[in-house]
Design an enzyme around this catalytic site. Structure first.
Site, PDB file in Angstrom:
ATOM      1  N   ASP A  44      23.098  30.678  36.528  1.00 50.04           N
ATOM      2  CA  ASP A  44      23.368  32.021  37.039  1.00 50.04           C
ATOM      3  C   ASP A  44      24.071  32.895  36.012  1.00 50.04           C
ATOM      4  O   ASP A  44      24.829  32.398  35.176  1.00 50.04           O
ATOM      5  CB  ASP A  44      24.235  31.933  38.298  1.00 50.04           C
ATOM      6  CG  ASP A  44      24.117  33.168  39.176  1.00 50.04           C
ATOM      7  OD1 ASP A  44      24.947  34.077  39.039  1.00 50.04           O
ATOM      8  OD2 ASP A  44      23.182  33.221  39.992  1.00 50.04           O
ATOM      9  N   GLY A  45      23.859  34.188  36.113  1.00 53.67           N
ATOM     10  CA  GLY A  45      24.557  35.131  35.245  1.00 53.67           C
ATOM     11  C   GLY A  45      26.043  35.197  35.538  1.00 53.67           C
ATOM     12  O   GLY A  45      26.841  35.484  34.652  1.00 53.67           O
ATOM     13  N   HIS A  46      26.431  34.966  36.785  1.00 53.04           N
ATOM     14  CA  HIS A  46      27.841  35.015  37.183  1.00 53.04           C
ATOM     15  C   HIS A  46      28.261  33.632  37.677  1.00 53.04           C
ATOM     16  O   HIS A  46      27.833  33.171  38.719  1.00 53.04           O
ATOM     17  CB  HIS A  46      28.051  36.048  38.290  1.00 53.04           C
ATOM     18  CG  HIS A  46      29.487  36.426  38.497  1.00 53.04           C
ATOM     19  ND1 HIS A  46      30.511  35.494  38.590  1.00 53.04           N
ATOM     20  CD2 HIS A  46      30.086  37.648  38.637  1.00 53.04           C
ATOM     21  CE1 HIS A  46      31.664  36.124  38.780  1.00 53.04           C
ATOM     22  NE2 HIS A  46      31.436  37.426  38.809  1.00 53.04           N
ATOM     23  N   HIS A  65      32.559  39.229  30.327  1.00 53.64           N
ATOM     24  CA  HIS A  65      33.090  39.534  31.658  1.00 53.64           C
ATOM     25  C   HIS A  65      34.207  38.553  32.016  1.00 53.64           C
ATOM     26  O   HIS A  65      34.001  37.346  32.083  1.00 53.64           O
ATOM     27  CB  HIS A  65      31.941  39.440  32.660  1.00 53.64           C
ATOM     28  CG  HIS A  65      32.267  39.935  34.026  1.00 53.64           C
ATOM     29  ND1 HIS A  65      32.868  39.147  34.972  1.00 53.64           N
ATOM     30  CD2 HIS A  65      32.037  41.137  34.616  1.00 53.64           C
ATOM     31  CE1 HIS A  65      33.008  39.837  36.097  1.00 53.64           C
ATOM     32  NE2 HIS A  65      32.513  41.047  35.905  1.00 53.64           N
ATOM     33  N   GLU A 112      41.173  43.233  36.059  1.00 55.00           N
ATOM     34  CA  GLU A 112      40.692  43.154  37.436  1.00 55.00           C
ATOM     35  C   GLU A 112      41.512  42.131  38.228  1.00 55.00           C
ATOM     36  O   GLU A 112      41.834  41.058  37.742  1.00 55.00           O
ATOM     37  CB  GLU A 112      39.212  42.760  37.436  1.00 55.00           C
ATOM     38  CG  GLU A 112      38.572  42.759  38.806  1.00 55.00           C
ATOM     39  CD  GLU A 112      37.101  42.363  38.764  1.00 55.00           C
ATOM     40  OE1 GLU A 112      36.592  41.933  39.812  1.00 55.00           O
ATOM     41  OE2 GLU A 112      36.479  42.470  37.694  1.00 55.00           O
ATOM     42  N   GLU A 126      33.812  44.962  32.135  1.00 50.67           N
ATOM     43  CA  GLU A 126      34.980  44.343  32.790  1.00 50.67           C
ATOM     44  C   GLU A 126      35.414  43.118  31.990  1.00 50.67           C
ATOM     45  O   GLU A 126      35.591  42.029  32.518  1.00 50.67           O
ATOM     46  CB  GLU A 126      34.635  43.953  34.235  1.00 50.67           C
ATOM     47  CG  GLU A 126      34.129  45.124  35.070  1.00 50.67           C
ATOM     48  CD  GLU A 126      33.671  44.723  36.462  1.00 50.67           C
ATOM     49  OE1 GLU A 126      33.211  43.575  36.633  1.00 50.67           O
ATOM     50  OE2 GLU A 126      33.784  45.536  37.376  1.00 50.67           O
ATOM     51  N   CYS A 181      35.005  42.802  45.909  1.00 48.57           N
ATOM     52  CA  CYS A 181      35.315  41.393  45.611  1.00 48.57           C
ATOM     53  C   CYS A 181      36.807  41.130  45.643  1.00 48.57           C
ATOM     54  O   CYS A 181      37.242  40.022  45.981  1.00 48.57           O
ATOM     55  CB  CYS A 181      34.720  40.998  44.265  1.00 48.57           C
ATOM     56  SG  CYS A 181      35.160  42.090  42.899  1.00 48.57           S
ATOM     57  N   CYS A 182      37.629  42.118  45.289  1.00 48.93           N
ATOM     58  CA  CYS A 182      39.058  41.858  45.104  1.00 48.93           C
ATOM     59  C   CYS A 182      39.840  41.665  46.401  1.00 48.93           C
ATOM     60  O   CYS A 182      40.608  40.698  46.507  1.00 48.93           O
ATOM     61  CB  CYS A 182      39.687  42.964  44.258  1.00 48.93           C
ATOM     62  SG  CYS A 182      39.039  43.009  42.559  1.00 48.93           S
ATOM     63  N   HIS A 196      22.945  37.280  40.938  1.00 53.61           N
ATOM     64  CA  HIS A 196      24.048  36.571  41.594  1.00 53.61           C
ATOM     65  C   HIS A 196      23.646  35.638  42.728  1.00 53.61           C
ATOM     66  O   HIS A 196      24.460  35.362  43.614  1.00 53.61           O
ATOM     67  CB  HIS A 196      25.055  37.586  42.165  1.00 53.61           C
ATOM     68  CG  HIS A 196      25.806  38.381  41.149  1.00 53.61           C
ATOM     69  ND1 HIS A 196      25.225  38.958  40.058  1.00 53.61           N
ATOM     70  CD2 HIS A 196      27.129  38.711  41.072  1.00 53.61           C
ATOM     71  CE1 HIS A 196      26.148  39.609  39.365  1.00 53.61           C
ATOM     72  NE2 HIS A 196      27.306  39.470  39.952  1.00 53.61           N
ATOM     73  N   CYS A 248      40.563  40.206  40.545  1.00 50.26           N
ATOM     74  CA  CYS A 248      39.810  38.947  40.632  1.00 50.26           C
ATOM     75  C   CYS A 248      39.972  38.102  39.375  1.00 50.26           C
ATOM     76  O   CYS A 248      39.925  36.865  39.446  1.00 50.26           O
ATOM     77  CB  CYS A 248      38.322  39.224  40.836  1.00 50.26           C
ATOM     78  SG  CYS A 248      37.886  39.741  42.495  1.00 50.26           S
TER      79      CYS A 248
END
Length: 657
Positions: free
Chosen positions: A191-193, A270, A338, A322, A419-420, A141, A340
């Site tokens: 990036d992975g996210h 995701h 989620e 997720e 994160c949320c 990340h 987010c």
């Protein structure tokens, strides 16, 4: 990139130009200002007794050389600070607060000291693994964390005019532009996210530096290309994984890296990453006029909204990863949904509205906002849902069945992976940005949220003062103030929940039947100061059923009134909610309960409940007799559930035909 942006895009009316004054939403915005942001500051400073430790601020102090210690938390822990600062920026943009600004300035000073000379900023790698930066983009990340700090820098600069954090994030982005690319000694990856993509476009819009837009486009275009960047990166690293001692196993769909983004047919993997990616894609498409990218955005939007979205605007149906699973797979009790992810869906919808103002995007934006997003936070602003189920039996969530470990029957004080809560704060603090947009000489009203809006349109300044009775009643009133008469169009969204709408101008009916374009009633005329537009939307209680392929909802019905989805809760209806039945012809009545959960409209129904004689100890019986007994069923808005202690809840109820 070779293409230029279309001049036909809609432009959001900025936060500085909108002041929300709304009976419903001011509660939440004030809650963010007065409770949530101070509470989250305490949480990321590890001052909330009983809550999970954060370590986020102390990590920056250690990286800055101000204190000694070990890194604590997740590899992306920095983002808790970044999102907090972003929310602060939005709050300061709408209302000055010298004390809050001073706290933020002091945090920014610490961040500046933690930044490395080349611009790199990431406390995990600075403190814990200084020799390993940029070696595990798949899992760790770094660009995601950088993206959140960039968003914070942009928001804080817009609010205060102070450049310190903006300069910090420009150095971050400049370093990224050196590290990534197809040149010698550069990393040809991503990036992975996803998150950096949309952040870089914001930085481009703020600074005018096209390099940032080109970097965003680069990351979008690289994703899903063969050979796999993630596999090659894992090989270079000896296939170690950050999360365990095992060897890494890469599922390309999880990262939306299974195909180039323009070739992807359905939302997979995701859920938060999907919608952050799509928001970035829509941004780049808007700025470059890239039609193939726009078409990919439309295709994936259609897949999400028509086949993979919950009635509450939640997305992501499985806890493993997720993630999205497959079309029409929408379980209610093991759902992930989620908070987010719904916020990310709102980001995506907002950007699609800029590409092409169409009510289908605003309808989903409204659905996610009124249901999943505000359900993610309790009325006290100190407890939060990460996961937003549509059906809960508390005894099942107690750890005995691991399939339900992620589902909580009550909101939590904080999360290790938090994160949320800051995501909710930054969205609600910036809510004014989502209400209006302009395109040419048309002002679009996307959300019916009361308040004042002022903008320059052509040679004149237009002020709109909106009074909204939503979500409880279907009326909105717009008062127009002008320096001089002006010709423009006001486009009012006709929501998907209202089949009949009427417009009055200065008390006289204005026919809109032939004026509805892409779901908006266009009122084009010469306006004078003092004109008043009234919108009346029919707001019946609606029985909603699922597509037949959603097998989890077969034979069930949900209730919706206006933008609000409703649910039954044990507090009103007793336990064993699965035994309730709602007859198709049951009378449904809405009533306002002023003293319940901050004041809510409840729906009362004359329903039925299955009752069995004394059962005994047998697990199965062939001679059991069931009786249907009358039951008064009470439904409350879904967002309000779990504010009265622990109990069962269900959105979908069995229907008796």
């Amino acid at each position: 990139m070779g293409q230029t942006a279309s001049k036909d895009n809609a432009k959001p009316v900025s936060l500085k130009q909108v002041k929300i004054k709304d009976d419903f939403w001011n509660y939440y915005i004030n809650l963010v200002r007065d409770v949530v942001v101070p509470y989250q500051w305490d949480a990321i400073n590890d001052r909330v007794e009983g809550a999970e430790r954060s370590g986020a601020v102390s990590n920056f102090k250690i990286a800055a050389g101000l204190t000694e210690g070990e890194f604590y938390g997740f590899v992306f822990q920095d983002t808790d600070v970044a999102k907090w600062l972003e929310a602060v920026g939005y709050l300061l943009e709408t209302k000055r607060d010298d004390q809050l600004e001073q706290v933020a300035d002091e945090m920014i000073d610490i961040i500046g000291k933690a930044q490395q000379p080349d611009g790199y900023l990431n406390t995990f790698y600075t403190i814990k693994e200084p020799g390993s930066k940029w070696t595990n983009l798949t899992e760790c990340h770094e660009l995601y964390s950088a993206g959140h700090m960039i968003e914070a820098g942009v928001a804080y600069y817009k609010a205060t005019g102070k450049r310190k954090l903006l300069d910090i994030v420009c150095r971050i982005a400049d370093d990224i532009a050196v590290v990534f690319g197809d040149g010698p000694n550069q990393i040809a990856g991503y990036d992975g996210h996803q998150e950096i993509e949309l952040a870089l476009v914001k930085l481009y819009e703020t600074t005018g530096n096209r390099k940032y837009l080109e970097m965003s486009s680069y990351f979008i275009d690289k994703r899903g290309q063969e050979p796999s960047f993630f596999e090659a990166e894992a090989d270079r690293r000896g296939r170690t994984t950050h999360w365990s001692n095992n060897k890494i196993h890469i599922e390309p769909e999880y990262f939306q890296a299974h195909a180039p983004v323009r070739e992807q047919e359905a939302a997979v993997g995701h859920a938060v990453r999907v919608v952050y990616m799509l928001a970035g894609m829509a941004d780049v498409a808007r700025e470059t006029g890239d039609e193939s990218l726009i078409e990919a955005c439309r295709r994936l939007w259609d897949n999400i909204a028509s086949k993979q979205m919950y009635i509450t605007g939640g997305i992501g149906s499985v806890a493993h990863g997720e993630a999205f699973s497959f079309d029409y797979d929408l379980p209610n009790d093991t759902v992930y949904s989620e908070t987010c992810a719904s916020i990310g869906l709102i980001f995506f919808a907002h950007r699609m509205l800029q590409l092409e103002p169409n009510s289908r995007y605003a309808d989903v934006m409204e659905r996610a906002l009124f249901n999943t997003v505000i359900a993610g936070m309790s009325r006290d602003g100190r407890h939060f849902f990460y996961v937003n189920p549509l059906e809960v039996t508390p005894d099942v969530c107690d750890g005995k069945n691991k399939n339900f470990n992620h589902v909580k029957p009550v909101r939590q004080e904080w999360f290790g992976c938090a994160c949320c809560p800051p995501n909710i704060a930054r969205l609600l603090a910036s809510l004014g940005e989502y209400v209006y947009s302009t395109k040419g000489n048309t002002i679009y009203s996307h959300l019916y949220i009361g308040g004042e809006m002022e903008l320059a349109l052509g040679d004149t300044t237009v002020k709109l003062n909106q009074h909204s009775s939503m979500p409880w009643e279907g009326s909105a009133r717009f008062e127009v103030t002008l320096e001089q008469p002006a010709s423009f169009a006001l486009a009012l969204r006709i929501p998907d929940w209202s089949e009949n709408a009427a417009v009055l101008i200065n008390g006289e009916e204005y026919p809109i039947a032939d004026q509805i374009v892409d779901g908006y009633a266009r009122i084009e005329r010469q306006w004078i100061s003092g004109d008043v537009v009234e919108l009346a939307l029919e707001m019946p209680i609606q029985r909603v059923r699922s597509h037949p392929l959603v097998k989890q909802n077969a034979g069930k019905v949900a209730l919706q009134r206006g933008p609000l989805v409703y649910c039954v809760e044990e507090a009103d209806n007793g336990p064993l909610l699965g035994q309730l039945l709602l007859p198709q012809d049951a009378k449904l009545e809405a009533a306002f309960a002023e003293n319940l959960i901050g004041g809510i409209q409840v729906i009362k129904a004359e329903g039925l409940k299955l009752q069995f004689e004394q059962w005994g100890s047998q697990l199965y019986r062939s001679n059991a007799e069931a009786a249907l007994e009358p039951a008064n069923i009470t439904f409350i808005p879904y967002y309000a559930w779990a504010n009265r202690g622990k109990g069962e809840m269900a959105v979908w109820v069995k229907e008796r035909i």
